[in-house]
Design a protein around this motif. Structure first.
Motif, PDB file in Angstrom:
ATOM      1  N   VAL A 110       0.856  -1.187   0.000  1.00 13.80           N
ATOM      2  CA  VAL A 110       0.000   0.000   0.000  1.00 13.80           C
ATOM      3  C   VAL A 110       0.890   1.234   0.000  1.00 13.80           C
ATOM      4  CG1 VAL A 110      -1.963  -1.084   1.161  1.00 13.80           C
ATOM      5  CG2 VAL A 110      -0.133  -0.085   2.526  1.00 13.80           C
ATOM      6  N   THR A 111       0.266   2.391  -0.276  1.00 13.59           N
ATOM      7  CA  THR A 111       0.980   3.662  -0.293  1.00 13.59           C
ATOM      8  C   THR A 111       0.257   4.657   0.608  1.00 13.59           C
ATOM      9  OG1 THR A 111      -0.269   4.359  -2.251  1.00 13.59           O
ATOM     10  CG2 THR A 111       1.864   3.301  -2.622  1.00 13.59           C
ATOM     11  N   GLN A 138      -3.680   5.960   0.674  1.00 13.75           N
ATOM     12  CA  GLN A 138      -4.579   4.944   0.105  1.00 13.75           C
ATOM     13  C   GLN A 138      -5.611   4.510   1.138  1.00 13.75           C
ATOM     14  OE1 GLN A 138      -2.523   1.591  -1.622  1.00 13.75           O
ATOM     15  NE2 GLN A 138      -4.345   0.281  -1.573  1.00 13.75           N
TER      16      GLN A 138
END
Length: 435
Positions: free
Chosen positions: A385-386, A389
């Motif tokens: 994930v970033t 997000q």
């Protein structure tokens, strides 16, 4: 004195360890090494210590290996039991939801039937009142006709007496016409009265049948209401206990979720029934109470999705360290050990606020949830994930690893409320009874 004691000890050692010589021969000369009793005692003591240490270390390793195997097997059994219980609870929840939906459909159908029956009953009552009014009018007309007939009879009697006095045996034509007209009116009025009486009797019988059918329908609706109320009670109480076990106030939590979802309308809007100026309909009150419970369950579902009641590791694992003091410091989370690459899942809906290296945490993911809650996933091998997000509960966010200050592959999982760490197992155990 010392020399005599040393000589005595030497002679004693010679009896146990006699002096020995180790010869070393080469091509040109021969040498020997003299092994005194003291030297042999030191060598024997050292060898004994090494052998004893080897035996103890081997036993400790074997016991640790056996214990780790037992813990691993126990963890696998606990995981299997947890998954079976989770599946059973999910099936029970789905069946309860299906029963609630079916009961709501039956309830809506019953309400429609009640509305139709009430409309028909009101129409029948109005028709009966109209017939009663008509009968009263016919009876008044009949009374007037009877009075007119009596008057006509009196007039005929007077005419007859007058005729007798005059010696005339015939009655005037006007008197005969009046009598015939009154007789016809009287016959028509009697026929109309009989027809209205028959219609009134039919309406009364039909109204009685409608009242009986309505009473049976109300009893059936009462049974449906009881089933729905029991289903709502069984569904709401475990959710209340889950949030209280996690240290959360269910009422304030519901208000927070309601403020976030303040839309109106839809299937959970309270029902409104016309009471024609009378007392409130008890069925409508019970229906609205059931709808309020369903609305509370729906808000609980939204709150549960945003709270970390799930477990971050769903594959085989073992607990290696819990929340609390460790080595003089607070261990702010729970450790789940497993192979490198084991999937790691988000425990609630939220937004990723950190996804990078963080000193002793290694590769660290932070997720911000509602109600001031944050979860942390440390020592990862990979992050999926970033920052920024949005993630959902059960979504894969990374892989288990051994990064940062770690002694082996595991996940360090934290839950923080208002920035302060709390025991993650409080939420996980609370959710095990529901999800």
């Amino acid at each position: 004195m010392r020399s005599r004691l040393a000589t005595k000890i030497h002679h004693t050692l010679e009896r146990v360890f006699p002096e020995k010589r180790l010869f070393l021969r080469s091509d040109t000369e021969t040498r020997f090494i003299r092994l005194k009793p003291e030297t042999q005692l030191v060598a024997w003591t050292g060898s004994t210590i090494v052998v004893a240490w080897t035996i103890v270390a081997t036993a400790i390793l074997l016991m640790d290996s056996i214990g780790a195997g037992n813990f691993r097997a126990q963890a696998q059994r606990d995981q299997l039991t947890y998954e079976q219980r989770l599946n059973a609870l999910s099936e029970d929840r789905d069946s309860r939801a299906a029963e609630a939906i079916a009961a709501q459909e039956r309830f809506n159908s019953a309400l429609r039937q009640i509305s139709i029956m009430q409309s028909e009953l009101l129409a029948t009552e109005e028709k009966r009142r109209e017939l009663e009014t008509g009968m009263e009018a016919v009876q008044a007309t009949l009374r007037d006709a009877m009075k007119a007939r009596e008057a006509a009879r009196a007039e005929i009697a007077a005419l007859s007496a007058e005729t007798d006095d005059n010696g005339d045996a015939t009655i005037s034509g006007d008197a005969v016409g009046t009598v015939d007209l009154l007789a016809n009116a009287l016959a028509e009025t009697a026929a109309e009265r009989d027809m209205i009486a028959a219609d009134a009797e039919f309406a009364i019988e039909h109204a009685t049948e409608m009242e009986l059918e309505l009473r049976l329908l109300q009893e059936r609706n009462d049974q449906i209401f009881r089933q729905l109320e029991e289903a709502m009670l069984v569904s709401v109480e475990p959710l209340d206990e889950m949030f209280r076990a996690a240290g959360m106030n269910p009422d304030s939590l519901i208000e927070q979720v309601r403020r976030g979802y303040s839309g109106t309308g839809g299937p959970l809007t309270p029902m409104q029934f016309s009471t024609r100026g009378g007392a409130p309909d008890p069925d409508a009150s019970r229906a609205n109470a059931i709808l309020a419970s369903m609305d509370r369950i729906n808000l609980y579902r939204l709150a549960a999705e945003k709270s970390p009641f799930d477990i971050p590791v769903k594959s085989n694992f073992r607990f290696t360290s819990g929340f609390g003091p460790r080595w003089g410091r607070l261990h702010a989370g729970t450790d789940f050990a497993g192979p490198i690459g084991t999937p790691i899942y988000a425990t609630a809906d939220g937004v990723v606020t950190h996804a990078s290296w963080s000193s002793g945490y290694g590769r660290l993911i932070k997720i911000r949830h509602d109600f001031g809650i944050e979860t942390r996933y440390a020592h990862l091998n990979a992050m999926r994930v970033t920052v920024g997000q949005r993630v959902s509960r059960g979504e894969r966010i990374g892989d288990m690893g051994n990064s940062g200050r770690s002694t082996g592959p595991h996940l360090h999982y934290e839950v923080r409320v208002g920035g302060k760490p709390v025991n993650p197992m409080t939420y996980i155990r609370a959710g095990q009874n529901v999800f």
